[in-house]
Design a protein around this motif. Structure first.
Motif, PDB file in Angstrom:
ATOM      1  N   GLU A  29      22.601  31.980  38.988  1.00  0.00           N
ATOM      2  CA  GLU A  29      23.735  32.005  39.916  1.00  0.00           C
ATOM      3  C   GLU A  29      25.079  32.137  39.208  1.00  0.00           C
ATOM      4  O   GLU A  29      26.109  32.293  39.862  1.00  0.00           O
ATOM      5  N   ASP A  30      25.087  32.097  37.895  1.00  0.00           N
ATOM      6  CA  ASP A  30      26.310  32.370  37.132  1.00  0.00           C
ATOM      7  C   ASP A  30      26.531  33.862  36.942  1.00  0.00           C
ATOM      8  O   ASP A  30      27.574  34.279  36.421  1.00  0.00           O
ATOM      9  N   THR A  31      25.561  34.666  37.349  1.00  0.00           N
ATOM     10  CA  THR A  31      25.702  36.122  37.234  1.00  0.00           C
ATOM     11  C   THR A  31      26.890  36.600  38.056  1.00  0.00           C
ATOM     12  O   THR A  31      26.984  36.320  39.256  1.00  0.00           O
ATOM     13  N   ALA A  32      27.790  37.306  37.398  1.00  0.00           N
ATOM     14  CA  ALA A  32      29.017  37.756  38.060  1.00  0.00           C
ATOM     15  C   ALA A  32      29.838  38.604  37.093  1.00  0.00           C
ATOM     16  O   ALA A  32      29.546  38.649  35.892  1.00  0.00           O
ATOM     17  N   VAL A  33      30.854  39.230  37.641  1.00  0.00           N
ATOM     18  CA  VAL A  33      31.894  39.820  36.812  1.00  0.00           C
ATOM     19  C   VAL A  33      32.934  38.735  36.572  1.00  0.00           C
ATOM     20  O   VAL A  33      33.425  38.126  37.533  1.00  0.00           O
ATOM     21  N   TYR A  34      33.237  38.496  35.320  1.00  0.00           N
ATOM     22  CA  TYR A  34      34.191  37.450  34.948  1.00  0.00           C
ATOM     23  C   TYR A  34      35.534  38.087  34.602  1.00  0.00           C
ATOM     24  O   TYR A  34      35.598  39.011  33.789  1.00  0.00           O
ATOM     25  N   TYR A  35      36.583  37.566  35.225  1.00  0.00           N
ATOM     26  CA  TYR A  35      37.929  38.093  35.045  1.00  0.00           C
ATOM     27  C   TYR A  35      38.811  37.070  34.347  1.00  0.00           C
ATOM     28  O   TYR A  35      38.852  35.891  34.746  1.00  0.00           O
ATOM     29  N   CYS A  36      39.522  37.526  33.356  1.00  0.00           N
ATOM     30  CA  CYS A  36      40.537  36.700  32.713  1.00  0.00           C
ATOM     31  C   CYS A  36      41.825  36.806  33.518  1.00  0.00           C
ATOM     32  O   CYS A  36      42.144  37.893  34.039  1.00  0.00           O
ATOM     33  N   THR A  37      42.545  35.711  33.627  1.00  0.00           N
ATOM     34  CA  THR A  37      43.784  35.700  34.395  1.00  0.00           C
ATOM     35  C   THR A  37      44.913  35.028  33.617  1.00  0.00           C
ATOM     36  O   THR A  37      44.678  34.131  32.812  1.00  0.00           O
ATOM     37  N   ALA A  38      46.116  35.485  33.889  1.00  0.00           N
ATOM     38  CA  ALA A  38      47.323  34.840  33.364  1.00  0.00           C
ATOM     39  C   ALA A  38      48.099  34.288  34.545  1.00  0.00           C
ATOM     40  O   ALA A  38      48.275  34.969  35.559  1.00  0.00           O
ATOM     41  N   HIS A  39      48.558  33.042  34.398  1.00  0.00           N
ATOM     42  CA  HIS A  39      49.227  32.349  35.486  1.00  0.00           C
ATOM     43  C   HIS A  39      50.678  32.086  35.079  1.00  0.00           C
ATOM     44  O   HIS A  39      50.937  31.207  34.266  1.00  0.00           O
ATOM     45  N   PRO A  40      51.613  32.811  35.646  1.00  0.00           N
ATOM     46  CA  PRO A  40      53.007  32.644  35.218  1.00  0.00           C
ATOM     47  C   PRO A  40      53.603  31.275  35.530  1.00  0.00           C
ATOM     48  O   PRO A  40      54.414  30.761  34.759  1.00  0.00           O
ATOM     49  N   HIS A  41      53.186  30.673  36.673  1.00  0.00           N
ATOM     50  CA  HIS A  41      53.863  29.452  37.103  1.00  0.00           C
ATOM     51  C   HIS A  41      52.939  28.293  37.437  1.00  0.00           C
ATOM     52  O   HIS A  41      53.259  27.143  37.145  1.00  0.00           O
ATOM     53  N   THR A  42      51.851  28.556  38.089  1.00  0.00           N
ATOM     54  CA  THR A  42      50.962  27.485  38.511  1.00  0.00           C
ATOM     55  C   THR A  42      49.507  27.849  38.249  1.00  0.00           C
ATOM     56  O   THR A  42      49.144  29.023  38.156  1.00  0.00           O
ATOM     57  N   ALA A  92      47.215  27.530  40.376  1.00  0.00           N
ATOM     58  CA  ALA A  92      46.633  28.071  41.606  1.00  0.00           C
ATOM     59  C   ALA A  92      46.892  29.560  41.805  1.00  0.00           C
ATOM     60  O   ALA A  92      46.171  30.202  42.576  1.00  0.00           O
ATOM     61  N   THR A  93      47.864  30.107  41.085  1.00  0.00           N
ATOM     62  CA  THR A  93      48.272  31.481  41.384  1.00  0.00           C
ATOM     63  C   THR A  93      48.232  32.378  40.151  1.00  0.00           C
ATOM     64  O   THR A  93      49.176  32.378  39.349  1.00  0.00           O
ATOM     65  N   PRO A  94      47.151  33.147  39.993  1.00  0.00           N
ATOM     66  CA  PRO A  94      47.138  34.122  38.893  1.00  0.00           C
ATOM     67  C   PRO A  94      48.138  35.242  39.164  1.00  0.00           C
ATOM     68  O   PRO A  94      48.257  35.695  40.300  1.00  0.00           O
ATOM     69  N   GLY A  95      48.820  35.668  38.096  1.00  0.00           N
ATOM     70  CA  GLY A  95      49.762  36.762  38.258  1.00  0.00           C
ATOM     71  C   GLY A  95      49.236  38.065  37.677  1.00  0.00           C
ATOM     72  O   GLY A  95      49.671  39.140  38.075  1.00  0.00           O
ATOM     73  N   TYR A  96      48.292  37.944  36.737  1.00  0.00           N
ATOM     74  CA  TYR A  96      47.746  39.114  36.064  1.00  0.00           C
ATOM     75  C   TYR A  96      46.235  38.951  35.918  1.00  0.00           C
ATOM     76  O   TYR A  96      45.743  37.831  35.749  1.00  0.00           O
ATOM     77  N   TRP A  97      45.557  40.111  35.963  1.00  0.00           N
ATOM     78  CA  TRP A  97      44.100  40.103  35.883  1.00  0.00           C
ATOM     79  C   TRP A  97      43.636  41.086  34.807  1.00  0.00           C
ATOM     80  O   TRP A  97      44.212  42.160  34.638  1.00  0.00           O
ATOM     81  N   GLY A  98      42.552  40.730  34.131  1.00  0.00           N
ATOM     82  CA  GLY A  98      41.902  41.671  33.239  1.00  0.00           C
ATOM     83  C   GLY A  98      40.986  42.584  34.028  1.00  0.00           C
ATOM     84  O   GLY A  98      40.877  42.475  35.254  1.00  0.00           O
ATOM     85  N   GLN A  99      40.315  43.464  33.328  1.00  0.00           N
ATOM     86  CA  GLN A  99      39.458  44.445  34.002  1.00  0.00           C
ATOM     87  C   GLN A  99      38.090  43.876  34.345  1.00  0.00           C
ATOM     88  O   GLN A  99      37.356  44.460  35.148  1.00  0.00           O
ATOM     89  N   GLY A 100      37.750  42.745  33.758  1.00  0.00           N
ATOM     90  CA  GLY A 100      36.477  42.096  34.056  1.00  0.00           C
ATOM     91  C   GLY A 100      35.385  42.436  33.065  1.00  0.00           C
ATOM     92  O   GLY A 100      35.381  43.521  32.472  1.00  0.00           O
ATOM     93  N   THR A 101      34.479  41.496  32.879  1.00  0.00           N
ATOM     94  CA  THR A 101      33.319  41.711  32.018  1.00  0.00           C
ATOM     95  C   THR A 101      32.084  41.153  32.720  1.00  0.00           C
ATOM     96  O   THR A 101      32.136  40.051  33.273  1.00  0.00           O
ATOM     97  N   GLN A 102      31.006  41.909  32.711  1.00  0.00           N
ATOM     98  CA  GLN A 102      29.804  41.522  33.447  1.00  0.00           C
ATOM     99  C   GLN A 102      28.976  40.532  32.636  1.00  0.00           C
ATOM    100  O   GLN A 102      28.694  40.758  31.448  1.00  0.00           O
ATOM    101  N   VAL A 103      28.576  39.465  33.285  1.00  0.00           N
ATOM    102  CA  VAL A 103      27.621  38.516  32.712  1.00  0.00           C
ATOM    103  C   VAL A 103      26.417  38.465  33.639  1.00  0.00           C
ATOM    104  O   VAL A 103      26.563  38.198  34.836  1.00  0.00           O
ATOM    105  N   THR A 104      25.248  38.747  33.100  1.00  0.00           N
ATOM    106  CA  THR A 104      24.027  38.733  33.878  1.00  0.00           C
ATOM    107  C   THR A 104      23.070  37.719  33.272  1.00  0.00           C
ATOM    108  O   THR A 104      22.757  37.799  32.078  1.00  0.00           O
ATOM    109  N   VAL A 105      22.636  36.769  34.092  1.00  0.00           N
ATOM    110  CA  VAL A 105      21.726  35.725  33.636  1.00  0.00           C
ATOM    111  C   VAL A 105      20.366  35.981  34.266  1.00  0.00           C
ATOM    112  O   VAL A 105      20.223  35.953  35.491  1.00  0.00           O
ATOM    113  N   SER A 106      19.374  36.233  33.441  1.00  0.00           N
ATOM    114  CA  SER A 106      18.035  36.521  33.947  1.00  0.00           C
ATOM    115  C   SER A 106      17.211  35.245  34.017  1.00  0.00           C
ATOM    116  O   SER A 106      17.344  34.354  33.171  1.00  0.00           O
ATOM    117  N   SER A 107      16.361  35.176  35.023  1.00  0.00           N
ATOM    118  CA  SER A 107      15.537  33.965  35.209  1.00  0.00           C
ATOM    119  C   SER A 107      14.223  34.077  34.457  1.00  0.00           C
ATOM    120  O   SER A 107      13.855  35.123  33.957  1.00  0.00           O
TER     121      SER A 107
END
Length: 119
Positions: A89-102, A104-119
């Motif tokens: 259930e951790d399988t997902a696209v993971y995005y890095c974020t930069a938060h300028p102020h808080t 709770a609120t990302p201001g910038y996003w990376g392009q994402g990297t896929q993580v696939t966990v096989s059972s």
């Protein structure tokens, strides 16, 4: 502007580990914190973890607490997400974020990297 480049995604077996990296460039000094979000197929994007640049305060989603660790290297402007005891259930696209102020609120996003966990 802040540019974010993730790396470290891939295929891993359940119970295994993986470390994601996020290299930040640009106006990184203006960011209050960095974080990670993820989006699984057919699901909404969700918060995973965050860390403040100055004091290293960390925040985690309940679903990853105790298994994932976020850290940062200020000298390299790089943030890491160490993922242990991975589950399918951790399988997902993971995005890095930069938060300028808080957390709770990302201001910038990376392009994402896929993580696939096989059972």
């Amino acid at each position: 502007q802040v540019q974010l480049v993730e790396s470290g995604g891939g295929l891993v077996q359940a119970g295994g580990s993986r470390r994601l990296s996020c290299a930040a460039s640009g106006r990184t000094f203006s960011s209050y914190a960095m974080g990670w979000f993820r989006q699984a197929p057919g699901k909404e994007r969700e918060f995973v973890a965050a860390i403040t640049w100055s004091y290293g305060n960390t925040y985690y989603a309940d679903s990853v607490k105790g298994r994932f660790t976020i850290s940062r290297d200020n000298a390299k402007n790089t943030v890491y997400l160490q993922m242990n005891s991975l589950k399918p259930e951790d399988t997902a696209v993971y995005y890095c974020t930069a938060h300028p102020h808080t957390i709770a609120t990302p201001g910038y996003w990376g392009q994402g990297t896929q993580v696939t966990v096989s059972s």
